[in-house]
Write a protein that holds these residues in place. Structure first.
Motif, PDB file in Angstrom:
ATOM      1  N   MET A  75     -37.920 -56.624 -15.761  1.00 43.49           N
ATOM      2  CA  MET A  75     -36.593 -57.084 -16.154  1.00 43.49           C
ATOM      3  C   MET A  75     -36.410 -57.003 -17.663  1.00 43.49           C
ATOM      4  O   MET A  75     -35.356 -56.580 -18.156  1.00 43.49           O
ATOM      5  CB  MET A  75     -36.368 -58.524 -15.669  1.00 43.49           C
ATOM      6  CG  MET A  75     -36.137 -58.620 -14.181  1.00 43.49           C
ATOM      7  SD  MET A  75     -36.048 -60.307 -13.523  1.00 43.49           S
ATOM      8  CE  MET A  75     -34.969 -61.126 -14.648  1.00 43.49           C
ATOM      9  N   TYR A  78     -35.951 -53.365 -18.627  1.00 47.24           N
ATOM     10  CA  TYR A  78     -34.608 -52.930 -18.263  1.00 47.24           C
ATOM     11  C   TYR A  78     -33.580 -53.445 -19.277  1.00 47.24           C
ATOM     12  O   TYR A  78     -32.727 -52.685 -19.749  1.00 47.24           O
ATOM     13  CB  TYR A  78     -34.266 -53.432 -16.855  1.00 47.24           C
ATOM     14  CG  TYR A  78     -32.837 -53.195 -16.454  1.00 47.24           C
ATOM     15  CD1 TYR A  78     -32.411 -51.937 -16.060  1.00 47.24           C
ATOM     16  CD2 TYR A  78     -31.902 -54.227 -16.482  1.00 47.24           C
ATOM     17  CE1 TYR A  78     -31.095 -51.712 -15.693  1.00 47.24           C
ATOM     18  CE2 TYR A  78     -30.589 -54.012 -16.118  1.00 47.24           C
ATOM     19  CZ  TYR A  78     -30.195 -52.763 -15.721  1.00 47.24           C
ATOM     20  OH  TYR A  78     -28.882 -52.546 -15.372  1.00 47.24           O
ATOM     21  N   GLU A  79     -33.680 -54.717 -19.626  1.00 47.53           N
ATOM     22  CA  GLU A  79     -32.727 -55.291 -20.575  1.00 47.53           C
ATOM     23  C   GLU A  79     -32.832 -54.632 -21.941  1.00 47.53           C
ATOM     24  O   GLU A  79     -31.814 -54.351 -22.586  1.00 47.53           O
ATOM     25  CB  GLU A  79     -32.959 -56.799 -20.699  1.00 47.53           C
ATOM     26  CG  GLU A  79     -32.513 -57.575 -19.481  1.00 47.53           C
ATOM     27  CD  GLU A  79     -32.881 -59.049 -19.554  1.00 47.53           C
ATOM     28  OE1 GLU A  79     -33.444 -59.484 -20.580  1.00 47.53           O
ATOM     29  OE2 GLU A  79     -32.606 -59.762 -18.583  1.00 47.53           O
ATOM     30  N   GLU A  80     -34.053 -54.357 -22.397  1.00 45.75           N
ATOM     31  CA  GLU A  80     -34.227 -53.686 -23.686  1.00 45.75           C
ATOM     32  C   GLU A  80     -33.664 -52.275 -23.649  1.00 45.75           C
ATOM     33  O   GLU A  80     -33.034 -51.822 -24.605  1.00 45.75           O
ATOM     34  CB  GLU A  80     -35.697 -53.661 -24.069  1.00 45.75           C
ATOM     35  CG  GLU A  80     -36.243 -55.019 -24.457  1.00 45.75           C
ATOM     36  CD  GLU A  80     -37.755 -55.005 -24.670  1.00 45.75           C
ATOM     37  OE1 GLU A  80     -38.357 -53.919 -24.641  1.00 45.75           O
ATOM     38  OE2 GLU A  80     -38.316 -56.095 -24.849  1.00 45.75           O
ATOM     39  N   GLY A  83     -29.871 -52.531 -23.531  1.00 45.20           N
ATOM     40  CA  GLY A  83     -29.391 -52.997 -24.844  1.00 45.20           C
ATOM     41  C   GLY A  83     -29.444 -51.892 -25.886  1.00 45.20           C
ATOM     42  O   GLY A  83     -28.511 -51.729 -26.676  1.00 45.20           O
TER      43      GLY A  83
END
Length: 149
Positions: A75, A78-80, A83
């Motif tokens: 997760m 994925y967020e990095e 972003g």
């Protein structure tokens, strides 16, 4: 308790299965199975069904290995990634809008003068140079001699 009384005798042939299974007495079920077998025959004959079974087994293994720490790491990754893509997309969009507002594009000398005065532009250029250097270092390392074990 007697185990023999709780076990169901397995049918010995496909014909016996067809006669004893109430689900297979329905004509719509038989028609659906016939269509399925027709569509699956090339996959079975070409041994491609083996690949599908292997994929299901690998997926099952990943699901079994997926503990809370692994899910949290995925997760975060994925967020990095999202972003970073979002930041680059916004920067490109903003730069394109700024360039579109110029009636005539600046000359090279005007761009260099702006570069020398604008701290953010110099920082961006430095980042691009550092990125190019890192890509070059990785390319050199990837194509260099292999270390011995």
């Amino acid at each position: 308790m007697n185990n023999e009384s709780t076990t169901v005798s397995a049918p010995h042939s496909l014909e016996q299965l067809l006669k004893t299974s109430p689900e297979l007495q329905d004509q719509a079920t038989l028609d659906g199975l016939s269509d399925l077998i027709t569509k699956a025959a090339p996959i079975i004959q070409g041994r491609r069904l083996h690949n599908i079974i292997d994929l299901l087994a690998a997926t099952s293994d990943v699901i079994e290995m997926a503990d809370d720490n692994m899910v949290q790491k995925l997760m975060a990754l994925y967020e990095e990634g999202i972003g970073g893509a979002w930041a680059i997309s916004n920067a490109l969009r903003y730069a394109a809008v700024q360039a579109a507002h110029d009636e005539t594009p600046p000359t090279i000398w005007q761009s260099l003068r702006r570069l020398s005065k604008d701290e953010d532009a110099r920082r961006g250029l430095s980042m691009a140079i550092n990125l190019a250097a890192e890509l070059g270092r990785q390319a050199k390392a990837a194509n260099g001699p292999m270390p011995e074990d």
